[in-house]
Design an enzyme around this catalytic site. Structure first.
Site, mmCIF file in Angstrom:
data_model
loop_
_atom_site.group_PDB
_atom_site.id
_atom_site.type_symbol
_atom_site.label_atom_id
_atom_site.label_comp_id
_atom_site.label_asym_id
_atom_site.label_seq_id
_atom_site.Cartn_x
_atom_site.Cartn_y
_atom_site.Cartn_z
ATOM 1 N N ARG A 87 -23.141 24.094 5.233
ATOM 2 C CA ARG A 87 -23.557 24.097 3.820
ATOM 3 C C ARG A 87 -24.631 23.036 3.697
ATOM 4 O O ARG A 87 -24.377 21.851 3.959
ATOM 5 C CB ARG A 87 -22.373 23.791 2.908
ATOM 6 N N HIS A 147 -25.922 32.655 -0.465
ATOM 7 C CA HIS A 147 -24.507 32.365 -0.221
ATOM 8 C C HIS A 147 -23.850 33.659 0.293
ATOM 9 O O HIS A 147 -23.058 34.298 -0.403
ATOM 10 C CB HIS A 147 -23.854 31.872 -1.512
ATOM 11 N N GLN A 159 -19.938 34.315 0.291
ATOM 12 C CA GLN A 159 -19.357 34.516 -1.039
ATOM 13 C C GLN A 159 -19.443 35.987 -1.459
ATOM 14 O O GLN A 159 -18.453 36.571 -1.900
ATOM 15 C CB GLN A 159 -20.108 33.637 -2.061
ATOM 16 N N ASP A 179 -22.040 32.311 -12.771
ATOM 17 C CA ASP A 179 -21.995 31.120 -11.922
ATOM 18 C C ASP A 179 -22.491 29.952 -12.775
ATOM 19 O O ASP A 179 -23.051 30.166 -13.865
ATOM 20 C CB ASP A 179 -22.917 31.341 -10.699
ATOM 21 N N CYS A 230 -17.763 32.804 -9.052
ATOM 22 C CA CYS A 230 -17.584 32.322 -7.672
ATOM 23 C C CYS A 230 -16.822 30.996 -7.650
ATOM 24 O O CYS A 230 -16.269 30.619 -6.617
ATOM 25 C CB CYS A 230 -18.933 32.185 -6.986
ATOM 26 N N ARG A 290 -11.987 35.116 -0.337
ATOM 27 C CA ARG A 290 -12.861 34.348 0.551
ATOM 28 C C ARG A 290 -12.193 34.212 1.924
ATOM 29 O O ARG A 290 -12.844 34.288 2.968
ATOM 30 C CB ARG A 290 -13.130 32.944 -0.014
HETATM 31 N N1 NVA Z 1 -24.766 28.242 -7.376
HETATM 32 C C1 NVA Z 1 -23.712 27.312 -7.112
HETATM 33 C C2 NVA Z 1 -22.651 27.951 -6.292
HETATM 34 C C3 NVA Z 1 -21.466 27.111 -5.984
HETATM 35 C C4 NVA Z 1 -20.492 27.819 -5.128
HETATM 36 C C5 NVA Z 1 -24.294 26.095 -6.398
HETATM 37 O O1 NVA Z 1 -25.157 26.270 -5.522
HETATM 38 O O2 NVA Z 1 -23.915 24.969 -6.728
HETATM 39 N N1 CP Z 2 -17.617 29.492 -4.367
HETATM 40 C C1 CP Z 2 -17.751 28.473 -3.501
HETATM 41 O O1 CP Z 2 -18.526 28.543 -2.547
HETATM 42 O O2 CP Z 2 -16.952 27.425 -3.768
HETATM 43 P P1 CP Z 2 -17.035 25.993 -3.081
HETATM 44 O O3 CP Z 2 -18.296 25.346 -3.552
HETATM 45 O O4 CP Z 2 -15.807 25.289 -3.555
HETATM 46 O O5 CP Z 2 -17.048 26.175 -1.589
#
Ligand code: NVA
Ligand code: CP
Length: 309
Positions: free
Chosen positions: A102, A129, A132, A228, A268, A296
């Site tokens: 990540r 992502h 997801q 989201d 999500c 997930r």
């Molecule tokens: N769009 C959000 C998704 C979190 C799972 C982010 O990137 O923070």
């Molecule tokens: N939806 C998702 O990716 O959650 P986290 O940020 O908790 O991993």
């Protein structure tokens, strides 16, 4: 043959590959079968940003498949002191059997992919992502009891909010699978042209219907409403501005009035109640939202089985 890495949904290059992955995910969910297939194998979990679902679902998935997850908090590694991605990739490839990352910058994940000889899995970047949205499509199939991916075409999916990583991956998977997806965002935060351009390699064949608009009325008759956070990780300096711009795009009871009567809501997570979604809708729709989070685990197991040899 599968690509080495899952950096983008487009690395699952066709409908059949995604169908097989989803089939495997459902099989893993229904049989609750914990294979021993990864005994002696290790998955690196490298996180530059916070995570609950992605981190835990990948760790549990690896453990339940017989392998070991190794947590690589970015700031505890030498890359935080300037070690290059090239050197880090070369070394990690000697120890690990796969690396889930990540990262803030999508380019960094591409760079890891270039220099790692092991599979690299995108656990969220500013761009996509992919893990997801595999769980998301699985959830839509499960909740609408569609036996085939083809039957998903009848379901009107509406994503409302920021055209971010989630929206980009949803667009990509919809293009490949031939889905009906509408993305509703304020004008200033609409889907980038390059994202729409990429879909053209699939849409003439799959007949996916991908619409982009700033008009919330396009949520009319939606079977799925997905949202989201308005401010993704890494964009915190824009929080105040975004809160104002996105206010008309909240998922609330008014919006659900124009959706289909059996519409499900997806998120999500993490959710900010009172911003992109109201508390009452979170509560009312928690079955679909927490099933989505649950899935997930199975989607990530299927990803690991697909990419780690
Ligand atoms: N769009 C959000 C998704 C979190 C799972 C982010 O990137 O923070
Ligand atoms: N939806 C998702 O990716 O959650 P986290 O940020 O908790 O991993």
């Amino acid at each position: 043959m599968a690509n080495k890495d899952l950096l983008s949904i487009y690395d699952l290059s066709n409908k059949e590959e995604i169908k097989n992955l989803l089939k495997k995910a459902f099989e893993l969910k229904s049989k609750k079968k914990y294979l021993d297939i990864f005994r002696g194998k290790c998955l690196g979990i490298m996180l530059e940003k916070p995570s609950t679902r992605t981190m835990v679902s990948f760790a549990v998935a690896m453990a339940q498949l017989g392998g070991t997850p190794i947590f690589l908090t970015a700031e505890k590694m030498q890359c935080s002191r300037g070690e290059s991605i090239y050197d880090t990739s070369k070394v990690l490839s000697k120890y690990l059997n796969g690396l889930m990352i990540r990262a803030f910058k999508h380019e960094d994940v591409l760079e890891f992919s270039k220099h790692c000889s092991i599979p690299v899995i995108n656990g969220l970047t500013d761009y996509e992502h992919p893990c997801q949205v595999l769980a998301d499509i699985m959830t839509v199939m499960e909740l609408f009891k569609t036996k085939t991916v083809e039957a998903l075409k009848k379901i009107k999916i509406v994503y409302i909010g920021d055209s971010n990583n989630i929206a980009n991956s949803l667009i990509a998977i919809s293009a490949i699978l031939g889905l009906d997806l509408t993305v509703i965002s304020p004008l200033e935060y609409q889907v980038k042209n390059e994202i729409l351009k990429q879909t053209l390699q699939y849409t003439p064949k799959t007949r996916a219907e991908i619409k982009v608009t700033s008009d919330v009325n396009y949520a009319k008759n939606a079977d799925v409403i997905y949202t989201d956070v308005w401010t993704s990780m890494g964009f915190d300096s824009e929080k105040v501005k975004r809160k104002k711009m996105f206010a008309p795009y909240q998922v609330n009871s008014e919006l659900l009035k124009i959706a289909s009567s059996n519409c499900i809501v997806l998120h999500c997570l993490p959710a900010l109640r009172g911003e992109e979604i109201t508390s009452d809708i979170m509560k009312k729709c928690e079955n679909s939202i927490f099933t989505q989070a649950e899935n997930r685990l199975y989607a990530q197991k299927a990803v690991l089985l697909h990419f780690i040899k």
